[in-house]
Design a protein around this motif. Structure first.
Motif, PDB file in Angstrom:
ATOM      1  N   SER A 145       0.824  -1.214   0.000  1.00  0.00           N
ATOM      2  CA  SER A 145       0.000   0.000   0.000  1.00  0.00           C
ATOM      3  C   SER A 145       0.861   1.270   0.000  1.00  0.00           C
ATOM      4  O   SER A 145       0.347   2.363  -0.170  1.00  0.00           O
ATOM      5  CB  SER A 145      -0.972  -0.006   1.175  1.00  0.00           C
ATOM      6  OG  SER A 145      -0.260  -0.060   2.376  1.00  0.00           O
ATOM      7  N   TYR A 146       2.181   1.114   0.177  1.00  0.00           N
ATOM      8  CA  TYR A 146       3.074   2.265   0.002  1.00  0.00           C
ATOM      9  C   TYR A 146       3.424   2.520  -1.462  1.00  0.00           C
ATOM     10  O   TYR A 146       4.071   3.506  -1.783  1.00  0.00           O
ATOM     11  CB  TYR A 146       4.394   2.055   0.763  1.00  0.00           C
ATOM     12  CG  TYR A 146       4.271   2.251   2.249  1.00  0.00           C
ATOM     13  CD1 TYR A 146       3.913   3.489   2.778  1.00  0.00           C
ATOM     14  CD2 TYR A 146       4.528   1.209   3.127  1.00  0.00           C
ATOM     15  CE1 TYR A 146       3.798   3.669   4.144  1.00  0.00           C
ATOM     16  CE2 TYR A 146       4.418   1.387   4.500  1.00  0.00           C
ATOM     17  CZ  TYR A 146       4.057   2.610   4.991  1.00  0.00           C
ATOM     18  OH  TYR A 146       3.949   2.792   6.336  1.00  0.00           O
ATOM     19  N   LEU A 147       3.037   1.589  -2.332  1.00  0.00           N
ATOM     20  CA  LEU A 147       3.499   1.663  -3.721  1.00  0.00           C
ATOM     21  C   LEU A 147       2.453   2.224  -4.665  1.00  0.00           C
ATOM     22  O   LEU A 147       1.268   1.931  -4.549  1.00  0.00           O
ATOM     23  CB  LEU A 147       3.850   0.261  -4.234  1.00  0.00           C
ATOM     24  CG  LEU A 147       5.218  -0.316  -3.938  1.00  0.00           C
ATOM     25  CD1 LEU A 147       5.307  -1.702  -4.576  1.00  0.00           C
ATOM     26  CD2 LEU A 147       6.340   0.572  -4.459  1.00  0.00           C
ATOM     27  N   GLU A 148       2.933   3.046  -5.598  1.00  0.00           N
ATOM     28  CA  GLU A 148       2.093   3.484  -6.704  1.00  0.00           C
ATOM     29  C   GLU A 148       2.827   3.145  -7.999  1.00  0.00           C
ATOM     30  O   GLU A 148       4.021   3.365  -8.095  1.00  0.00           O
ATOM     31  CB  GLU A 148       1.871   4.996  -6.604  1.00  0.00           C
ATOM     32  CG  GLU A 148       1.039   5.571  -7.726  1.00  0.00           C
ATOM     33  CD  GLU A 148       0.820   7.086  -7.565  1.00  0.00           C
ATOM     34  OE1 GLU A 148       0.207   7.510  -6.570  1.00  0.00           O
ATOM     35  OE2 GLU A 148       1.294   7.828  -8.434  1.00  0.00           O
ATOM     36  N   PHE A 149       2.112   2.592  -8.960  1.00  0.00           N
ATOM     37  CA  PHE A 149       2.699   2.350 -10.277  1.00  0.00           C
ATOM     38  C   PHE A 149       2.198   3.421 -11.225  1.00  0.00           C
ATOM     39  O   PHE A 149       0.999   3.630 -11.362  1.00  0.00           O
ATOM     40  CB  PHE A 149       2.304   0.962 -10.813  1.00  0.00           C
ATOM     41  CG  PHE A 149       3.023  -0.191 -10.157  1.00  0.00           C
ATOM     42  CD1 PHE A 149       4.051   0.019  -9.252  1.00  0.00           C
ATOM     43  CD2 PHE A 149       2.667  -1.502 -10.472  1.00  0.00           C
ATOM     44  CE1 PHE A 149       4.718  -1.043  -8.648  1.00  0.00           C
ATOM     45  CE2 PHE A 149       3.331  -2.576  -9.865  1.00  0.00           C
ATOM     46  CZ  PHE A 149       4.352  -2.350  -8.962  1.00  0.00           C
ATOM     47  N   GLU A 150       3.145   4.109 -11.889  1.00  0.00           N
ATOM     48  CA  GLU A 150       2.772   5.097 -12.901  1.00  0.00           C
ATOM     49  C   GLU A 150       2.814   4.419 -14.261  1.00  0.00           C
ATOM     50  O   GLU A 150       3.869   3.963 -14.701  1.00  0.00           O
ATOM     51  CB  GLU A 150       3.746   6.292 -12.873  1.00  0.00           C
ATOM     52  CG  GLU A 150       3.691   7.065 -11.576  1.00  0.00           C
ATOM     53  CD  GLU A 150       4.392   8.422 -11.661  1.00  0.00           C
ATOM     54  OE1 GLU A 150       4.879   8.802 -12.750  1.00  0.00           O
ATOM     55  OE2 GLU A 150       4.443   9.118 -10.631  1.00  0.00           O
ATOM     56  N   ILE A 151       1.658   4.343 -14.893  1.00  0.00           N
ATOM     57  CA  ILE A 151       1.600   3.750 -16.226  1.00  0.00           C
ATOM     58  C   ILE A 151       1.082   4.802 -17.206  1.00  0.00           C
ATOM     59  O   ILE A 151       0.533   5.827 -16.790  1.00  0.00           O
ATOM     60  CB  ILE A 151       0.723   2.484 -16.263  1.00  0.00           C
ATOM     61  CG1 ILE A 151      -0.731   2.809 -15.879  1.00  0.00           C
ATOM     62  CG2 ILE A 151       1.274   1.419 -15.320  1.00  0.00           C
ATOM     63  CD1 ILE A 151      -1.662   1.620 -15.954  1.00  0.00           C
ATOM     64  N   THR A 152       1.281   4.571 -18.481  1.00  0.00           N
ATOM     65  CA  THR A 152       0.818   5.545 -19.473  1.00  0.00           C
ATOM     66  C   THR A 152      -0.420   5.003 -20.176  1.00  0.00           C
ATOM     67  O   THR A 152      -0.718   3.813 -20.114  1.00  0.00           O
ATOM     68  CB  THR A 152       1.912   5.837 -20.522  1.00  0.00           C
ATOM     69  OG1 THR A 152       2.296   4.597 -21.116  1.00  0.00           O
ATOM     70  CG2 THR A 152       3.117   6.494 -19.890  1.00  0.00           C
ATOM     71  N   GLU A 153      -1.097   5.907 -20.852  1.00  0.00           N
ATOM     72  CA  GLU A 153      -2.298   5.508 -21.585  1.00  0.00           C
ATOM     73  C   GLU A 153      -1.975   4.424 -22.608  1.00  0.00           C
ATOM     74  O   GLU A 153      -2.787   3.536 -22.854  1.00  0.00           O
ATOM     75  CB  GLU A 153      -2.906   6.731 -22.276  1.00  0.00           C
ATOM     76  CG  GLU A 153      -3.493   7.712 -21.277  1.00  0.00           C
ATOM     77  CD  GLU A 153      -3.801   9.055 -21.927  1.00  0.00           C
ATOM     78  OE1 GLU A 153      -4.976   9.309 -22.184  1.00  0.00           O
ATOM     79  OE2 GLU A 153      -2.872   9.824 -22.179  1.00  0.00           O
ATOM     80  N   SER A 154      -0.782   4.478 -23.190  1.00  0.00           N
ATOM     81  CA  SER A 154      -0.444   3.471 -24.205  1.00  0.00           C
ATOM     82  C   SER A 154      -0.335   2.072 -23.585  1.00  0.00           C
ATOM     83  O   SER A 154      -0.638   1.082 -24.231  1.00  0.00           O
ATOM     84  CB  SER A 154       0.844   3.840 -24.927  1.00  0.00           C
ATOM     85  OG  SER A 154       1.920   3.906 -24.028  1.00  0.00           O
TER      86      SER A 154
END
Ligand code: C2E
Ligand code: MG
Ligand code: MG
Ligand code: MG
Length: 284
Positions: A145-154
Motif C-alpha cells: 500500500s506504500y506503492l504506486e505504479f505510474e503507467i501511461t495511456e499506451s
C-alpha cells in the motif's frame, strides 16, 4: 537548498545527449553490464498536496551513472532498453531498489511517503509482470500500500482485457495506479470507468503555458474537474513557476510536482531536504 543544487546537476547532464557518440551495440552491452554492476541509481522527486502543504509521495526516477560519461538521463537510455528487451531486468531493478529504499526509510522512521515507480509499456505488457512485481514485493517485505505504479495511456490501450486483469490484481494487494503524462496519449476516456485508477498526472506540456495560453488552461481545468468527478487525485506535473502554482490553486488542483518544489534529487539530498521536520516553505 535542494532545489538549486539539484537543478544544476540536472541541467549539467541533461544538456548534452552524451550517448549519441556511442553506437547502439556498445551501449546495449554497457547497459546490460550496468544493471548487473549497480551503475543505475534512483533519484526521487516529491509530490506535494496543496491543501495541507505536505509531501505525500516520492517518484523514483532512474539515472545511469556511467563510468566514463557520468550521469545519464532516462530519456537517453530507456528507449534503447525498451528496444533491446533490457527494460525488463532494468524495470525489475528499479522496482526492487525503490522497495528496498522505502523499507530502509521506514526502518529509519523518516520520509513516510508513498513511493511511485514508473512502469514502461513493455514491462506492463509482459505476461509475467504482475507475478514478478508481487515476487519483488514479497522478497523486499514492503507493504504494497506504500506503492504506486505510474503507467501511461499506451500501456492501458494495448489489450483492455488483460489490462483489467492486471490492474485488478495489483489493486487487490493495495498498489495504487496513476496515469502518467495524462492527456497526450491517443486513448479514449472510456477506460477510466473500467479500471481502478487512483490518480491522473497532467502532462507537463499543458502546465507549461498555463499562465499564458487559454487552451492549455482549459485542458488543465477539464482534467482537474474530470479527476474530481471520478474521485481520483490529480497531479500537475512540471510546475516551475509561482505564477503556474497560483493558477493551479484557483483551478482546485490537489497536488503538484515540479522544479518549483524540487527537481528529482539523490537519496542523500532528499533525506536532507524533505524529512518530516523540514517542510517546504515556499508553497503556502
Ligand atoms: P515522467 O515519469 O513523466 O517523469 C517526469 C520527468 O519530468 C522527469 O524527468 C522529471 O525530472 C521531469 N520534471 C519534473 N519536474 C519538472 C519541471 O518542473 N520541469 C521540467 N521541465 N521537467 C520536470 P526524468 O527523470 O529525466 O525522466 C524522464 C522520463 O523517463 C520519465 O517521465 C519516465 O517516463 C522515464 N523514466 C524515468 N525513470 C524511469 C524508470 O525507472 N522506469 C521507466 N520505465 N521509465 C522511467
Ligand atoms: Mg512518472
Ligand atoms: Mg510524466
Ligand atoms: Mg513518462
Amino acid at each position: 537548498t535542494a532545489k538549486h543544487t539539484g537543478k544544476n546537476k540536472h541541467v549539467a547532464y541533461n544538456s548534452l545527449n552524451k550517448l549519441t557518440s556511442v553506437n547502439h551495440i556498445q551501449m546495449e552491452t554497457e547497459l546490460r553490464q550496468a544493471i548487473l554492476e549497480n551503475e543505475l541509481i534512483l533519484y526521487y522527486q516529491p509530490r506535494l498536496e496543496l491543501s495541507t502543504g505536505n509531501i505525500i509521495c516520492l517518484e523514483a526516477l532512474v539515472r545511469w551513472n556511467h563510468p566514463r560519461l557520468g550521469l545519464i538521463a532516462p530519456n537517453d537510455f530507456i528507449p534503447l532498453a525498451e528496444e533491446c528487451g533490457l527494460i525488463l531486468p532494468l524495470g525489475e531493478w528499479v522496482l526492487r531498489e525503490a522497495c528496498l529504499q522505502k523499507v530502509r526509510w521506514l526502518e529509519a522512521g523518516i520520509l513516510n511517503y508513498q513511493i511511485a515507480v514508473n512502469i514502461s509499456p513493455c514491462q506492463f505488457q509482459d505476461e509475467h509482470f504482475s507475478d514478478k512485481a508481487i515476487h519483488i514485493i514479497e522478497k523486499t517485505g514492503i507493504d504494497p500500500s506504500y506503492l504506486e505504479f505510474e503507467i501511461t495511456e499506451s500501456s492501458i490501450m494495448q489489450n483492455m482485457e488483460t489490462t483489467v486483469a492486471v490492474l485488478d490484481k495489483l489493486c487487490k494487494i493495495g498498489i495504487s495506479i496513476s496515469i502518467d503524462d495524462f492527456g497526450i496519449g491517443y486513448s479514449s476516456l472510456n477506460y477510466l470507468k473500467h479500471f481502478p485508477i487512483h490518480c491522473l498526472k497532467i502532462d507537463r506540456s499543458f502546465v507549461k503555458n498555463i499562465h499564458s495560453n487559454k487552451d492549455d488552461l482549459a485542458i488543465t481545468n477539464a482534467i482537474i474537474h474530470l479527476g474530481h468527478a471520478l474521485n481520483v487525485q490529480v497531479v500537475a506535473e512540471g510546475v516551475e513557476e509561482l505564477s503556474q502554482l497560483a493558477i493551479l490553486k484557483e483551478t482546485t488542483c490537489t497536488t503538484i510536482q515540479g522544479y518549483l518544489l524540487s527537481p528529482p534529487v539523490s537519496v542523500f539530498d532528499i533525506e536532507q531536504s524533505f524529512n518530516q521536520y523540514n517542510r517546504p516553505v515556499m508553497i503556502s
